[in-house]
Design a protein around this motif. Structure first.
Motif, PDB file in Angstrom:
ATOM      1  N   LEU A  61       0.546   3.972  -2.965  1.00  9.03           N
ATOM      2  CA  LEU A  61       0.315   5.390  -2.665  1.00  9.03           C
ATOM      3  C   LEU A  61       1.364   6.282  -3.326  1.00  9.03           C
ATOM      4  CD1 LEU A  61      -0.756   5.525   1.096  1.00  9.03           C
ATOM      5  CD2 LEU A  61      -2.031   6.394  -0.864  1.00  9.03           C
ATOM      6  N   LEU A  85      -7.203   3.842  -2.730  1.00  8.17           N
ATOM      7  CA  LEU A  85      -5.952   4.590  -2.673  1.00  8.17           C
ATOM      8  C   LEU A  85      -5.654   5.330  -3.975  1.00  8.17           C
ATOM      9  CD1 LEU A  85      -3.645   2.001  -0.862  1.00  8.17           C
ATOM     10  CD2 LEU A  85      -4.841   3.931   0.147  1.00  8.17           C
ATOM     11  N   TRP A 126       0.819  -1.214   0.000  1.00  5.85           N
ATOM     12  CA  TRP A 126       0.000   0.000   0.000  1.00  5.85           C
ATOM     13  C   TRP A 126       0.856   1.269   0.000  1.00  5.85           C
ATOM     14  CZ3 TRP A 126      -3.656  -2.387  -1.740  1.00  5.85           C
ATOM     15  CH2 TRP A 126      -4.133  -3.561  -1.193  1.00  5.85           C
TER      16      TRP A 126
END
Length: 357
Positions: free
Chosen positions: A45, A94, A41
């Protein structure tokens, strides 16, 4: 497709995101199969906010592959269909905000480029129109003395030719003078026709959209003394048949003059609007709260070189009058009942123009 034309920033974002995710492989066995998506993640991002949707999607796919590999190598089963659905959903959560940000940024940059291009075109048109107005004024001012000189020279030529005592050389010189004067008159007339832009590119245009764009351009240098602008457009009379660049130059001139007139004024309020008149024309107006126009200046306001500005050329309003009259309209200035001045010009509505053709 855009994915095949990535910018260097997007390539860097992809490499950076994949690199961060790949760091998870460095401690695959500590412990085996645990936290398979530990760095996914963070990598997604970084790729999303640096590069946008494409790099983030690639990073997410690489993260899924690495996570599956870690699970299988640790003796566990893959994430399965349900896990895959949650993984995709979380990735989108995201990625989507970052993509919205990048799209808004690209739109803002495109609008800025469009505004800069429009400003340059309007400035160029303004310079050409100012040159045309200057040429027109010169032609008007020089035409009468040139005609008088031609008449005097012709009379002198007649007297010399009918007087046997006069030298023939004088008649020859006078012939050349008359020829050069006629040639000068033709040159001035040609310059005036070329710079006046006789052939207008008429098309139906939105009056409110043109005015709003013109106000944005005209008021951009006035950030230190902001102007409050109030619009009041008649939506039933919004379409007019005009040459967009030419009429926008008129709008820019009027709005800029109004803003300059309110410099230092406690009430810097500008009203811009339109209305349909009883005679079927569209009235456009710009009203300011400045000191107004004196009675002596109002009489010559739209004449070439008439100005009360220390650095003014006196061609802007004269040029505006020429443009509006070329569109079959008229322009005027009146006192504002609450203080200041109201400049009005009248244009043909698009429906009437289309019907007349």
């Amino acid at each position: 497709m855009r994915v095949f034309r990535w910018l260097p920033r997007e390539v860097v974002a992809t490499v950076l995101g994949v690199f961060i995710i790949s760091l998870r492989l460095a401690f695959t066995g500590v412990p085996d199969g645990e936290m398979p998506f530990a760095l996914v993640w963070l990598g997604v991002l970084v790729a999303a906010w640096v590069g946008g949707f494409g790099p983030a999607t690639v990073a997410s796919a690489v993260g899924l592959a690495i996570g599956q590999y870690i699970l299988v190598s640790g003796g566990k089963s893959g994430i399965g269909f349900t896990g895959l659905a949650f993984y995709a959903l979380f990735s989108l959560i995201l990625i989507v905000p970052a993509e919205i940000y990048h799209r808004m940024k690209r739109r803002r940059q495109a609008d800025q480029r469009l505004l800069a291009d429009m400003t340059e075109r309007l400035n160029r048109t303004g310079r050409l129109n100012a040159m045309g107005e200057l040429a027109g004024a010169l032609a008007h001012e020089l035409n009468q003395p040139l005609t008088a000189i031609a008449n005097y020279a012709g009379a002198a030529q007649y007297l010399v030719r009918n007087n046997p005592a006069a030298a023939e050389d004088v008649a020859g010189l006078l012939d050349k003078i008359v020829g050069q004067i006629d040639r000068s008159r033709g040159i001035i007339g040609g310059v005036r026709r070329r710079l006046a832009g006789d052939d207008l590119q008429l098309a139906p245009e939105s009056l409110s959209a043109m005015f709003e764009e013109a106000a944005e351009i005209a008021l951009s240098p006035s950030a230190r003394e902001p102007v409050s602008v109030r619009y009041a457009f008649d939506r039933d009379a919004d379409r007019v048949m005009v040459d967009r660049i030419q009429i926008q130059q008129v709008m820019v001139n009027l709005v800029r003059n109004a803003a300059e007139a309110m410099a230092g004024s406690p009430q810097r309020e500008l009203r811009i609007g339109s209305a349909l008149t009883a005679e079927g024309l569209v009235e456009c107006y710009v009203a300011d709260r400045g000191p107004g126009v004196s009675s002596t200046m109002r009489e010559k306001l739209f004449q070439p070189f008439a100005t009360d500005k220390a650095e003014g050329m006196g061609v802007g309003l004269a040029m505006s009058r020429t443009i509006v009259e070329a569109h079959g309209g008229r322009i005027s200035a009146d006192p504002n009942p609450v203080g200041g001045a109201i400049f009005r010009f009248f244009l043909q509505p698009a429906q009437a123009s289309a019907g007349g053709s």
